[in-house]
Design an enzyme around this catalytic site. Structure first.
Site, PDB file in Angstrom:
ATOM      1  N   HIS A 151     173.957  77.492 168.377  1.00 46.51           N
ATOM      2  CA  HIS A 151     173.447  77.473 167.017  1.00 46.51           C
ATOM      3  C   HIS A 151     174.563  77.780 166.014  1.00 46.51           C
ATOM      4  CE1 HIS A 151     169.687  78.111 169.278  1.00 46.51           C
ATOM      5  NE2 HIS A 151     169.101  77.507 168.278  1.00 46.51           N
TER       6      HIS A 151
ATOM      7  N   ASP B  54     169.485  68.149 171.340  1.00 43.69           N
ATOM      8  CA  ASP B  54     169.140  69.451 170.790  1.00 43.69           C
ATOM      9  C   ASP B  54     169.228  69.338 169.264  1.00 43.69           C
ATOM     10  OD1 ASP B  54     168.440  72.113 170.649  1.00 43.69           O
ATOM     11  OD2 ASP B  54     170.022  72.830 171.976  1.00 43.69           O
TER      12      ASP B  54
END
Length: 494
Positions: A184, A256
Site C-alpha cells: 500500500h 490488486d
C-alpha cells in the site's frame, strides 16, 4: 462518438472495478454500469446493515451485470462485519488447527453470507506463504509459513467459497509472504531465485489453479529475477509468461488495487491501468481513492492506448471474454447447504493455544495494548471487552502507558494483558515485559502471530483478532474450557 468508439469505450470500462463513498450507489456508478462498467469493490464504509447491503447490491445489479466484489477473508480483514469484527477466524487460526474440512466449512459459510448479501466475487483467500516474521501486510492473513500447509488450506478455501456460488480470487500472486514492506505504501521486493519461487511462493497458487479457482489477484510485488524492478501487476513476465504460460491459468486475472502507492506513486493510475492490461490482467481493482473524474481519465487512457498501439484491442476483447465466462459461471447452479451459525466460533475455539496455567479470574483488569491498524485491515474493532462484561478493560498506547499506574490499578486483581503482533512493536514488548516482571501471575493474550512470548507467564494465542477469536479466548479464561496444550506452531506436512 462512432459505434466503434462506443464499443471500444465499453470494453475499456468493462475492465474496471470502481469504488465509491456511502451506503447507496451514486448516480454515476449506475449510469456507468448501464454503459458496460465491469463492477464495483465494496469497502467497510459502504456497509451499514445486512438489509442495506442487500438493497445496495440489488440496485447495482438492476443497472447492469456487475462483478460485486469485496475483501471478506474472515479474521482481521472483513467488510461485511467491518464495524463489529468478523464472526470467523482468519487463515492463521485455520492453519493452526490444520483441519482442511473445517477450513472448507468456514469459507462455505462466508460464501453463503456473501451470496445472501448479493456479492459474487470475494477477494480471498490469501495464498501467501508468510515466511517473513516482520511482514506488515500479511501476517495472520496467511495460513502459515509452510508451502504445503498453505496450499491444502487454499484449496479448501477455494472449494468452500465456490461451492456457495461465490468466485474465489486467490491472492497475492506470485506471493506477498516474504516481504517486509506494505505494498500500500511502496513496492516490496521478493529477491529469490525462480527455484525458490516455484518451490515456495507458487505452490499454493498451483494448487488453487488445479482446484478450479475462478480468479487470481496479482501483487504489487517485484521479483527481480522475474519482473526486474516492476511490480508483478504490471509485468508481462509475471502474468502472461508465468501465470498464463508456465502455470497454464486461463481464468480471470484481477489486479490488486491500483490506487495503492506501489502503483499510484510510480507510473500513476491511468498508465498503471494500461500497463496492467497489457501485461495480461482482465479486471482492474481501482481501490477507494479515485473519484469519478479520475475514473473517466482511466477509461480515456485505455481507449487512447488502443488508438496509439500501446494496448492491442484484442487484449481488451480477451479480457471481456474471460469476464463473460465468469459471469456465466455465476448462473451455473453452484450452491450448497448452509453451515451451522457457530462454525466460525467452533473454529476459533479449536485454534486457541494455552501455555501455562491460567486460574479463575478475580475482578480482572484487562490491559489492551493498542496496535496501529494496517491499511488492508482498516479500523476494525478488536479486543476482549464484549466478552468480559464484569471486568475492567482499558486500552493503552504502549509508548504513553505508565506501567506503575497499571500495576497499582491491578493490585489484588487478576491482570490480563492483550497484545496484537507484539513481535513487531518494541514499545509493546517493553510494556508487557515490565508488567510481567512485577506480576508473574499475569496472563498474556496474543491476538496476532505468536512469535514473541514473555517467559514464565500464562500465554494464550488466538492467531487472530476477529470477534470469534476474542470470544474463544475469554470463554477459555472465564468458563474453564481448557483446550489441549499444543505447540504454538501450525502443523507442518511431512
Amino acid at each position: 462518438m462512432s459505434q466503434s468508439d462506443r464499443g471500444l469505450r465499453r470494453l475499456a470500462a468493462g475492465t474496471l472495478l470502481v469504488a465509491f463513498d456511502g451506503t447507496t450507489a451514486p448516480g454515476w456508478v449506475l449510469n456507468e454500469l448501464e454503459h458496460g462498467l465491469g463492477g464495483v469493490t465494496l469497502f467497510g464504509f459502504n456497509v451499514a446493515t445486512p438489509e442495506q447491503v442487500t438493497g445496495l447490491t440489488a440496485a447495482l445489479r438492476a443497472a447492469g451485470d456487475p462483478f460485486i466484489s469485496l475483501d471478506e477473508e474472515g479474521g482481521d480483514v472483513t467488510r461485511l462485519a467491518y464495524h463489529v469484527g468478523s464472526p470467523y477466524p482468519g487463515n492463521a487460526a485455520l492453519g493452526a488447527v490444520d483441519d482442511v474440512e473445517l477450513t472448507r466449512r468456514v469459507y462455505r459459510a462466508i460464501g453463503a453470507e456473501l451470496v445472501a448479501a448479493g456479492v459474487n466475487l470475494d477477494m480471498a483467500p490469501a495464498a501467501d506463504v508468510n515466511t517473513a516474521e516482520d511482514n506488515p501486510v500479511i501476517g495472520t492473513r496467511a495460513f502459515g509459513d509452510d508451502a504445503a500447509l498453505v496450499a491444502r488450506h487454499t484449496v479448501a478455501a477455494v472449494q468452500g467459497l465456490q461451492s456457495a456460488g461465490v468466485a474465489a480470487c486467490v491472492k497475492h500472486f506470485p506471493g506477498h509472504g516474504a516481504t517486509t514492506v506494505d505494498s500500500h505504501l511502496a513496492v516490496p521486493v521478493v529477491d529469490v531465485t525462480l527455484d525458490v519461487l516455484r518451490s515456495r511462493e507458487l505452490v499454493p497458487f498451483m494448487a488453487a489453479i488445479e482446484a478450479g479457482a475462478r480468479s487470481v489477484m496479482t501483487a504489487h510485488v517485484a521479483v527481480p529475477v522475474l519482473t526486474g524492478d516492476q511490480p508483478a501487476t504490471l509485468s508481462p513476465a509475471a502474468i502472461t509468461g508465468l501465470l498464463r504460460g508456465e502455470l497454464g491459468y486461463d481464468g480471470v486475472v484481477v489486479s490488486d488495487a491500483l490506487d495503492m502507492q506501489a502503483i499510484s506513486d510510480g507510473v500513476g493510475l491511468a498508465k498503471g491501468a494500461v500497463q496492467s492490461l497489457t501485461a495480461g490482467a482482465d479486471l482492474l481493482c481501482l481501490g477507494p481513492k479515485p473519484g469519478y473524474d479520475e475514473i473517466l481519465g482511466i477509461i480515456a487512457e485505455i481507449v487512447a492506448a488502443v488508438g496509439d498501439g500501446r494496448l492491442p484491442a484484442e487484449r481488451l476483447e480477451e479480457a471481456a471474454a474471460r469476464a463473460d465466462r465468469l459471469r456465466a459461471w455465476f448462473g451455473s447452479g453452484a450452491g450448497t447447504q448452509d453451515e451451522p451459525a457457530d462454525v466460525g466460533l467452533d473454529a476459533a475455539r479449536r485454534a486457541v493455544r494455552l501455555h501455562g496455567s491460567a486460574g479463575p479470574l478475580t475482578d480482572p483488569l484487562v490491559v489492551e495494548v493498542d496496535t496501529p491498524p494496517t491499511i488492508a485491515v482498516g479500523d476494525v474493532p478488536w479486543g476482549v471487552a464484549p466478552w468480559l462484561p464484569e471486568g475492567e478493560v482499558v486500552r493503552v498506547a504502549p509508548a504513553e502507558a505508565v506501567a506503575e499506574r497499571l500495576l497499582e490499578r491491578a493490585r489484588g486483581r487478576s491482570l490480563v494483558v492483550v497484545v496484537k503482533d507484539a513481535h513487531r512493536y518494541a514499545d509493546s514488548r517493553a510494556l508487557v515485559s515490565t508488567l510481567v516482571a512485577a506480576r508473574p501471575d499475569t496472563i498474556v493474550i496474543e491476538m496476532g502471530l505468536p512469535i514473541w512470548r514473555p517467559g514464565g507467564v500464562a500465554y494464550l494465542a488466538t492467531y487472530g483478532a476477529a470477534r470469534a477469536n476474542a470470544r474463544a479466548a475469554m470463554e477459555l479464561l472465564t468458563d474453564g474450557r481448557r483446550p489441549r496444550v499444543a505447540s504454538l506452531e501450525p502443523k507442518r506436512s511431512a
